[in-house]
Every structure is written in C-alpha cells, then in structure tokens.
Write a protein that holds these residues in place. Structure first.
Motif, PDB file in Angstrom:
ATOM      1  N   GLY A 348     -16.140 -64.223  13.329  1.00  0.00           N
ATOM      2  CA  GLY A 348     -17.368 -64.981  13.157  1.00  0.00           C
ATOM      3  C   GLY A 348     -18.575 -64.190  12.731  1.00  0.00           C
ATOM      4  N   VAL A 349     -18.385 -62.967  12.258  1.00  0.00           N
ATOM      5  CA  VAL A 349     -19.520 -62.150  11.823  1.00  0.00           C
ATOM      6  C   VAL A 349     -19.174 -61.462  10.503  1.00  0.00           C
ATOM      7  CG1 VAL A 349     -20.307 -61.718  14.184  1.00  0.00           C
ATOM      8  CG2 VAL A 349     -18.766 -60.074  13.078  1.00  0.00           C
ATOM      9  N   ALA A 350     -20.220 -61.068   9.784  1.00  0.00           N
ATOM     10  CA  ALA A 350     -20.032 -60.212   8.616  1.00  0.00           C
ATOM     11  C   ALA A 350     -19.924 -58.761   9.086  1.00  0.00           C
ATOM     12  CB  ALA A 350     -21.205 -60.362   7.660  1.00  0.00           C
ATOM     13  N   LEU A 351     -19.091 -57.982   8.422  1.00  0.00           N
ATOM     14  CA  LEU A 351     -19.061 -56.540   8.615  1.00  0.00           C
ATOM     15  C   LEU A 351     -19.748 -55.941   7.392  1.00  0.00           C
ATOM     16  CD1 LEU A 351     -18.193 -53.931  10.020  1.00  0.00           C
ATOM     17  CD2 LEU A 351     -16.011 -54.088   8.793  1.00  0.00           C
ATOM     18  N   PRO A 352     -21.016 -55.519   7.525  1.00  0.00           N
ATOM     19  CA  PRO A 352     -21.754 -55.083   6.331  1.00  0.00           C
ATOM     20  C   PRO A 352     -21.008 -54.007   5.551  1.00  0.00           C
ATOM     21  CG  PRO A 352     -23.228 -55.253   8.204  1.00  0.00           C
ATOM     22  CD  PRO A 352     -21.840 -55.426   8.740  1.00  0.00           C
ATOM     23  N   HIS A 353     -20.905 -54.231   4.258  1.00  0.00           N
ATOM     24  CA  HIS A 353     -20.277 -53.262   3.366  1.00  0.00           C
ATOM     25  C   HIS A 353     -21.317 -52.740   2.387  1.00  0.00           C
ATOM     26  CE1 HIS A 353     -18.139 -51.539  -0.014  1.00  0.00           C
ATOM     27  NE2 HIS A 353     -17.138 -51.332   0.827  1.00  0.00           N
ATOM     28  N   PHE A 354     -21.414 -51.421   2.272  1.00  0.00           N
ATOM     29  CA  PHE A 354     -22.340 -50.820   1.307  1.00  0.00           C
ATOM     30  C   PHE A 354     -21.534 -50.323   0.107  1.00  0.00           C
ATOM     31  CE2 PHE A 354     -21.501 -48.239   4.986  1.00  0.00           C
ATOM     32  CZ  PHE A 354     -21.237 -46.946   4.567  1.00  0.00           C
ATOM     33  N   ASN A 355     -21.609 -51.121  -0.948  1.00  0.00           N
ATOM     34  CA  ASN A 355     -20.853 -50.877  -2.170  1.00  0.00           C
ATOM     35  C   ASN A 355     -21.136 -49.467  -2.694  1.00  0.00           C
ATOM     36  OD1 ASN A 355     -20.168 -51.009  -5.089  1.00  0.00           O
ATOM     37  ND2 ASN A 355     -19.800 -53.160  -4.670  1.00  0.00           N
ATOM     38  N   GLU A 356     -20.095 -48.834  -3.244  1.00  0.00           N
ATOM     39  CA  GLU A 356     -20.208 -47.511  -3.867  1.00  0.00           C
ATOM     40  C   GLU A 356     -20.780 -46.479  -2.894  1.00  0.00           C
ATOM     41  OE1 GLU A 356     -22.445 -48.437  -7.379  1.00  0.00           O
ATOM     42  OE2 GLU A 356     -20.764 -49.481  -8.327  1.00  0.00           O
ATOM     43  N   VAL A 357     -20.484 -46.663  -1.603  1.00  0.00           N
ATOM     44  CA  VAL A 357     -20.956 -45.805  -0.507  1.00  0.00           C
ATOM     45  C   VAL A 357     -22.403 -45.359  -0.681  1.00  0.00           C
ATOM     46  CG1 VAL A 357     -18.756 -45.009   0.419  1.00  0.00           C
ATOM     47  CG2 VAL A 357     -19.723 -43.827  -1.537  1.00  0.00           C
ATOM     48  N   ASP A 358     -23.263 -46.288  -1.039  1.00  0.00           N
ATOM     49  CA  ASP A 358     -24.692 -46.006  -1.140  1.00  0.00           C
ATOM     50  C   ASP A 358     -25.268 -46.050   0.278  1.00  0.00           C
ATOM     51  OD1 ASP A 358     -27.470 -46.108  -1.440  1.00  0.00           O
ATOM     52  OD2 ASP A 358     -27.320 -47.104  -3.379  1.00  0.00           O
ATOM     53  N   GLU A 359     -25.573 -44.884   0.822  1.00  0.00           N
ATOM     54  CA  GLU A 359     -25.948 -44.800   2.227  1.00  0.00           C
ATOM     55  C   GLU A 359     -27.363 -45.322   2.493  1.00  0.00           C
ATOM     56  OE1 GLU A 359     -24.971 -40.756   3.173  1.00  0.00           O
ATOM     57  OE2 GLU A 359     -22.829 -41.126   2.814  1.00  0.00           O
ATOM     58  N   GLY A 360     -28.216 -45.367   1.451  1.00  0.00           N
ATOM     59  CA  GLY A 360     -29.488 -46.056   1.604  1.00  0.00           C
ATOM     60  C   GLY A 360     -29.263 -47.534   1.854  1.00  0.00           C
TER      61      GLY A 360
END
Length: 544
Positions: A348-360
């Motif tokens: 029931g939740v999103a697992l945030p994904h940061f595309n192209e491992v952009d750590e900002g």
C-alpha cells in the motif's frame, strides 16, 4: 645527478591570439555517437560561423576519428589525452548537441585556467540541452567557473551578444532574479510538520539503496556521505550484479502475475516479435522479474528508497529498468511477496525510486514521500530531464521527459499509460517504458544539488497543462516519442532563467490536488530542508 628515470613534464602549447579551442564530450555508446554526430557537426559549424564573424578563430581540440565515424571524446582517458595538447589558459568552448558523459572532460576542465563556455543547440531531437545542464551541475559541484549559452543556430541577437561578451571578458551572466533565499518562516502547522519530519529523519535515519553510482558520467548525481549523513540519510551500496542474480530467482509464475496485473489494470503494451527493434513479452517478463527482485532486495536491507543505475551497467545484460522504476514510485502497483510467500512487501505504499541513481533526487524523493504521505496526498514522485520547450499560446511550455519511468498516477492511471520498446540506440536489449502524457494539474518542482561544498535545494511551483493531441504528438516526435512527456509551465521562471540556474539535468516533480495545497506542501518542504541545514532557494512565484 639522479640514478632514477624521472618523468618528463608535458609542455602544453601556448595560446594563440584571438583563438578559441573547442571540445565535444560524447556518449560512451558508439551507436549513440555515430547517430548523433551529424547534429553535433552542424552545431559546431554554426558556432564557428558566429565566432568567426566576431573576429576570432576556432581550433578544434581533437580530431574526428574516421574509424569510429564521429568526433566525440568518448572516454575519460581520451579526454585526459586531448587536454594535454590544449593550451591551459586558452578560451575553451565545450560544444554539446547531444547527451554527454561529464567525466569524459571533467579532469581537463578542473585544471583548465582559461575561461570556459558550455554551449548547446536549442533542440529537442537530441538531448544537448540535457547534456549541458549535467555538465554545468558537475562543474558547479567541482567548484569550476564556467559560463553557458544556448541557441537554435547562433544567429540570434541574444546568443551573439552573449558570445561577444564571453570573448571580451571571459564571462557571461544571466538573469537569476527569480531566485531568492528562504525567509524566516512564521510558526504554523506546516512549519511544525516540516520540522517534525526533519527531526524524525535525523533521529531515526533512512537508508537509500544505491545499485552502483555514477550513471552515465553524472558526477553531480553523487553526493558524498559527509553531506548525506548529517541529514539522517545513509547509503547501502549494492551491486547491479546482485540485482541480476536475484532476478534469476524470481519464478516465471511471479513475473507473469505482475504482467497480468498490469494488463488487468488497463495498461497498453505495444508489442511485436523482433527482439532487436520491437517490445516482446520476453523483455517485459524480464522487467517484471527486476521489479520483484528490487522489492525483495529492498526488504532484505530495509531500504527507504532505491536507485538503479542500469546505464551503463545493465544495458548489455537485461532489458531496461524503467518499467520497474515507474511501478516502484506508484502507490497502486502489482503486489510482491517475500521469497517464501508469507508477507507482502511494502504493501500500500510507494517505494521511492531515484532514476539513474541521482542521489539529489534520492534525498528529494525521500522527504517528498514523507511529506505528501503525512498530508494525506498521493506521494508518487518522478524525475524528468529538462529536455526542451517552446512557446505555446501565452505560455512557454517545457517538455519534461525521462526514459520511461513515471508513476502511472502522473498519467491519470494505468489505463492512461502505455509501454513502448526503448530506442535501440540507447537500449540494445529493449524493454518497455511506463509512458503516458502527464495529466493537467498543479505540481511542486525541486532540485537538491551540491554547490560551494554544501547541499542546496531549489523549490518552485508549476502547472501541467493539456495541449491538443496534435501538439503533443509534434513534441513527442521532436524528442523521444517512446518516453513519457509532461507539458510543464513554471510559475515566474523564464526559459533562460531556468537554464541559467538549474544545476542538473533532472528536475523532481510531484502533484498536488490544487494550488493552495501545493503552496502548503511546498512550505512544509522548505521548513524540512531548512531544519536539516540545507540552503533553501525559492524560485519564481512561490507563496511561502
């Protein structure tokens, strides 16, 4: 007299009078460099004509390689060798009509003593603007002084005047009056929430899973632990080979169940049978395995967010990661259980994904997810490339695009989302996108970046507008038609202001149900970052 063989110092040539040197950083992928070379060659010709008309000479800093069929610097070693023959104090222009790997030229630019100018053509066909912004963000992080210019063909007065100013003074400045520091915030419930969430993050800590850093040379997308840890954010450094190994453990029935769920939800898949040029079910099932594998590894390590490099690491191993990434960012998504089937993972939740491992984006998505969840809003986030834009009616409408990894809720649901094969030039093994046209509505946009040795964040507001179908089609065809598109109008931020200020190729976006809620959520976000010690900058028309 020494008994040892001492290295002979390399003597750099002297800078000729009224001469500009140029270099061109390119892709690592031969297919991309060859395909994009004619566009690059045209931009270099346009720039040369403009410089020559101002009474200067242009000398290319490296040759075109007839064997490779392009003239790009295509590796870090090649860039180091090129800069050995460039005068250290000569005016230098980095010319970019394409996506480029910043680390190819970063070593040389760090040591260069002359003025540096980054230029790009104002075109959506190939992502030169995206490449310029990434290199600008990387140089900003590195503390290297530079200037920027952009133009369709360098015949317009604005670009010519900027070029003239740079040749005369070594510097071009742009209007950044839309940026102001965060004022002292008056106490209210939004500030109270932001401060509470910041203190929770610091005390309880969060872990972001990084499947290999440094995607596509994006030096600016790597944030050192010394800057992240005081926020309460820590990295779990993971290998993409572990992701592939976990994919192999996912049963066929599990992968097929994910795909069946998406089809039942109404998502459209544009499939064929030619693996080299079309999207196939085999590619889709591999992507579904990646989705399951990513969630299981996230569960193993207790991750609060995850980033997958994919390019270059996995592009020759498995189909694209974008479909899995878009699914992870959405609250409503196919269920995945633990390996023994006893538990649903992240239900029931999103697992945030940061595309192209952009750590900002990792930091930004992590805190945005917590703020929007606490406010009872849809926390689905995504990053986009600042790809291009044009005037449409009364507004300048940006084309925000990313390589197929938006959450379905941004498109209005799975029934308004579709999947197409990724372009073979970048994705030899294919794989589908999670694409669509972003729904109209209010957004908060932001960017976390490194400048002057510390963390900064730019915050702004915008509106996603609906354009006629024919105009949307034209914009897709002018960029990358397989990818999701957002028609974004930024509040109080002009085209050249955004280009001059933005310290990355990516922008993070999240929806709010109305303008008032967007203002309140942005206020919470500003309070949270300020409490964490991040320098907050408000951009454009922001009510705070």
């Amino acid at each position: 007299m020494t008994r040892y063989t001492l290295p002979v110092p390399v003597e750099r040539p002297a800078a000729p009078p009224r001469t500009v040197y140029t270099v061109a950083s390119g892709d690592l992928r031969l297919s991309a460099n060859v395909t994009c070379w004619p566009t690059q060659r045209q931009l270099e010709a346009d720039l040369t004509a403009a410089v020559t008309a101002l009474g200067w000479h242009v000398r290319r800093g490296h040759d075109v390689d007839p064997g490779k069929r392009h003239g790009f610097i295509d590796s870090q070693r090649a860039g180091i060798e090129v800069f050995r023959s460039i005068p250290a104090d000569v005016p230098l222009v980095v010319v970019e009509a394409v996506w480029q790997y910043s680390h190819h030229v970063l070593a040389g630019l760090r040591a260069h003593r002359g003025p540096i100018l980054l230029v790009a053509n104002w075109s959506g066909e190939y992502p030169g603007l995206v490449g310029l912004l990434n290199l600008a963000g990387s140089l900003t992080k590195a503390g290297v002084r530079y200037s920027t210019l952009w133009s369709e063909d360098f015949t317009d007065e604005w670009a010519r005047d900027g070029l003239k100013k740079w040749l005369e003074t070594g510097r071009v400045t742009h209007d950044e009056s839309h940026v102001r520091p965060l004022p002292v915030l008056r106490p209210d419930e939004e500030v109270e929430l932001g401060v509470a969430l910041a203190r929770q993050l610091v005390s309880e800590r969060a872990v972001i899973g990084v499947f290999d850093e440094g995607c596509m040379g994006m030096y600016n997308a790597i944030i050192d632990d010394e800057l992240l840890n005081p926020l309460g954010v820590f990295k779990e450094r993971l290998s993409q080979s572990a992701l592939v190994a976990e994919m192999a453990r996912v049963r066929d029935t599990e992968a097929r169940a994910v795909l069946a769920w998406l089809e039942a939800a109404g998502m459209t898949f544009h499939t064929g049978t030619d693996e080299a040029t079309e999207l196939t079910y085999a590619q889709l099932l591999s992507q579904c395995r990646m989705y399951v594998a990513a969630l299981r590894i996230a569960d193993d390590f207790g991750l609060d967010a995850v980033g997958i490099q994919y390019q270059q690491g996995l592009k020759d191993t498995v189909p694209a990661s974008d479909l899995a990434e878009g699914l992870l960012n959405n609250v409503e998504r196919p269920p995945v259980t633990s390996r023994d089937g006893s538990r649903e993972l992240y239900p029931g939740v999103a697992l945030p994904h940061f595309n192209e491992v952009d750590e900002g984006v990792a930091v930004d998505s992590l805190v945005t997810n917590r703020i929007w969840t606490a406010m009872g809003l849809d926390p689905a986030t995504t990053l986009h490339d600042i790809r291009w834009g044009q005037q449409y009616g009364e507004h300048f409408v940006w084309v925000f695009e990313i390589s197929g990894a938006v959450p379905a809720s941004h498109n209005g649901g799975y029934d308004r989302s579709y999947s197409m094969r990724q372009p073979p030039m970048y994705f030899p093994l294919g794989g589908g996108t999670l694409s669509g046209v972003s729904k109209p509505g209010e957004i908060v946009w932001s960017r976390v970046f490194v400048m002057d040795g510390g963390l900064h964040v730019d915050l702004g507001r915008g509106t996603v507008v609906a354009l006629p179908e024919a105009e949307t089609r034209r914009r897709l065809d002018a960029t990358t038609p397989q990818w999701p598109i957002m028609h974004a109008v930024l509040h109080g931020v002009g085209r050249d202001q955004l280009m001059a200020r933005h310290k990355a190729n990516h922008v993070n976006v999240v929806y709010a149900p109305d303008a008032g809620t967007a203002d309140r959520a942005l206020r919470v976000k500003a309070a949270l970052f300020a409490e964490l010690g991040v320098r907050v900058h408000l951009c454009g028309d922001v009510t705070i």
